[in-house]
Design a protein around this motif. Structure first.
Motif, PDB file in Angstrom:
ATOM      1  N   UNK A 165       0.868  -0.856  -0.218  1.00 42.01           N
ATOM      2  CA  UNK A 165       0.448  -0.176   0.384  1.00 42.01           C
ATOM      3  C   UNK A 165       0.366   1.164   0.095  1.00 42.01           C
ATOM      4  N   UNK A 166       2.098   1.155   0.692  1.00 45.51           N
ATOM      5  CA  UNK A 166       2.770   2.627   0.624  1.00 45.51           C
ATOM      6  C   UNK A 166       4.030   2.505  -1.106  1.00 45.51           C
ATOM      7  N   UNK A 167       3.703   1.402  -1.436  1.00 46.67           N
ATOM      8  CA  UNK A 167       4.840   1.386  -2.565  1.00 46.67           C
ATOM      9  C   UNK A 167       4.593   2.760  -3.492  1.00 46.67           C
ATOM     10  N   UNK A 168       5.849   3.374  -3.727  1.00 47.41           N
ATOM     11  CA  UNK A 168       5.863   4.424  -4.823  1.00 47.41           C
ATOM     12  C   UNK A 168       6.948   4.228  -5.892  1.00 47.41           C
ATOM     13  N   UNK A 169       5.911   4.367  -7.502  1.00 48.04           N
ATOM     14  CA  UNK A 169       6.414   3.563  -8.121  1.00 48.04           C
ATOM     15  C   UNK A 169       7.786   4.680  -8.934  1.00 48.04           C
ATOM     16  N   UNK A 170       8.826   3.967  -8.923  1.00 50.62           N
ATOM     17  CA  UNK A 170      10.023   3.738  -9.447  1.00 50.62           C
ATOM     18  C   UNK A 170      10.622   3.515 -10.360  1.00 50.62           C
ATOM     19  N   UNK A 171      10.132   3.176 -11.130  1.00 44.94           N
ATOM     20  CA  UNK A 171      10.359   2.581 -13.095  1.00 44.94           C
ATOM     21  C   UNK A 171      12.006   2.780 -12.663  1.00 44.94           C
ATOM     22  N   UNK A 172      12.755   1.719 -13.219  1.00 45.28           N
ATOM     23  CA  UNK A 172      14.313   1.667 -13.372  1.00 45.28           C
ATOM     24  C   UNK A 172      14.866   2.265 -14.129  1.00 45.28           C
ATOM     25  N   UNK A 173      14.333   2.861 -15.291  1.00 45.99           N
ATOM     26  CA  UNK A 173      14.353   3.218 -16.728  1.00 45.99           C
ATOM     27  C   UNK A 173      14.421   5.676 -15.663  1.00 45.99           C
ATOM     28  N   UNK A 174      14.375   5.543 -14.331  1.00 45.97           N
ATOM     29  CA  UNK A 174      13.174   6.518 -13.804  1.00 45.97           C
ATOM     30  C   UNK A 174      14.983   7.677 -14.174  1.00 45.97           C
ATOM     31  N   UNK A 175      15.389   6.821 -13.404  1.00 46.63           N
ATOM     32  CA  UNK A 175      16.808   7.444 -13.080  1.00 46.63           C
ATOM     33  C   UNK A 175      17.998   7.235 -13.535  1.00 46.63           C
ATOM     34  N   UNK A 176      17.670   6.505 -14.976  1.00 48.00           N
ATOM     35  CA  UNK A 176      18.948   6.015 -15.407  1.00 48.00           C
ATOM     36  C   UNK A 176      19.527   7.492 -16.283  1.00 48.00           C
ATOM     37  N   UNK A 177      20.949   7.285 -16.403  1.00 47.69           N
ATOM     38  CA  UNK A 177      21.600   8.329 -17.043  1.00 47.69           C
ATOM     39  C   UNK A 177      21.517   8.812 -18.805  1.00 47.69           C
ATOM     40  N   UNK A 178      21.147   9.728 -19.097  1.00 50.09           N
ATOM     41  CA  UNK A 178      21.496   9.941 -20.581  1.00 50.09           C
ATOM     42  C   UNK A 178      20.172   8.717 -21.371  1.00 50.09           C
ATOM     43  N   UNK A 179      19.033   8.498 -20.033  1.00 48.04           N
ATOM     44  CA  UNK A 179      17.772   8.065 -21.178  1.00 48.04           C
ATOM     45  C   UNK A 179      16.973   8.103 -21.957  1.00 48.04           C
ATOM     46  N   UNK A 180      16.111   7.939 -22.985  1.00 49.32           N
ATOM     47  CA  UNK A 180      15.723   8.606 -23.892  1.00 49.32           C
ATOM     48  C   UNK A 180      14.817   7.275 -24.148  1.00 49.32           C
ATOM     49  N   UNK A 181      13.165   7.712 -23.719  1.00 44.33           N
ATOM     50  CA  UNK A 181      12.239   6.555 -23.771  1.00 44.33           C
ATOM     51  C   UNK A 181      11.906   7.034 -25.889  1.00 44.33           C
ATOM     52  N   UNK A 182      11.191   5.722 -26.069  1.00 42.48           N
ATOM     53  CA  UNK A 182      11.448   5.662 -27.728  1.00 42.48           C
ATOM     54  C   UNK A 182      10.100   6.610 -28.060  1.00 42.48           C
ATOM     55  N   UNK A 183      10.158   7.126 -29.155  1.00 46.74           N
ATOM     56  CA  UNK A 183       9.283   8.085 -29.454  1.00 46.74           C
ATOM     57  C   UNK A 183       8.430   7.648 -30.389  1.00 46.74           C
ATOM     58  N   UNK A 184       9.156   6.118 -31.425  1.00 40.39           N
ATOM     59  CA  UNK A 184       8.922   5.280 -32.308  1.00 40.39           C
ATOM     60  C   UNK A 184       9.101   4.808 -33.449  1.00 40.39           C
TER      61      UNK A 184
END
Length: 195
Positions: A165-184
């Motif tokens: 119940x007290x979990x806060x989401x922290x996906x592994x990509x969140x603090x990854x240096x130079x991370x870029x999500x896919x735009x397509x």
């Protein structure tokens, strides 16, 4: 006939689901695949081994920080587990119902807590409807990335398939240096395209 007991496969599946869909530690989740494992998404393509699988899953999940995955059901047959999740987003509009679409996964167990393959099935029309509805709500009720990481409704998922119940989401990509999500699709310059 499977070389593995149902208890072994079930224990490995629960761990696999908790590490990935519940805790969103996608790097650790990708490392639950064998070196030659193949992850096949019918739209994005095929990815081989933990490194490609991690790059793919973090890139796609990072592009959709609002999406989380309550478990609907699962079935075990020998070394195979088939399960359905809801791709869910908490609605940015306060008090409005979540925005959802379903997907189905077919995974094969390799032993020693590792998986040899995953195949993902989902409908493009449903994903597009989901994206339109979410984007329209987000335009009316803007949110920060932290707000988009809300995970408010795990439905009827079993206790082991939901966070504390007290979990806060922290996906592994969140603090990854130079991370870029896919735009397509053009951003995915690895793996094998299926179209």
């Amino acid at each position: 006939m499977s070389d593995f007991t149902r208890d072994e496969v079930e224990t490995a599946f629960r761990h696999y689901f908790r590490v990935g869909q519940v805790l969103e530690n996608w790097e650790a989740w990708a490392n639950l695949f064998t070196d030659d494992a193949v992850y096949h998404d019918h739209f994005y393509g095929k990815f081989t081994g933990p490194s490609e699988i991690r790059r793919f899953i973090e890139g796609t999940m990072g592009a959709a920080p609002h999406v989380y995955n309550p478990l609907v059901w699962y079935a075990i047959d020998g070394d195979r587990v088939v399960y359905e999740v809801i791709n869910r987003a908490d609605n940015p509009e306060p008090g409005a119902p979540s925005i959802d679409f379903s997907s189905w996964q077919n995974i094969r167990y390799a032993g020693n807590g590792k998986w040899r393959s995953e195949e993902d099935l989902w409908l493009m029309a449903e994903m597009k409807r989901f994206a339109r509805e979410y984007d329209a709500a987000l335009a009316r009720f803007p949110q920060t990335t932290a707000e988009r990481l809300s995970r408010q409704d795990w439905g009827d998922s079993p206790d082991w398939a939901r966070p504390a119940d007290d979990h806060a989401a922290r996906p592994s990509w969140l603090d990854r240096p130079n991370f870029s999500a896919f735009r397509g699709l053009a951003d995915i310059d690895f793996g094998e395209r299926t179209h």
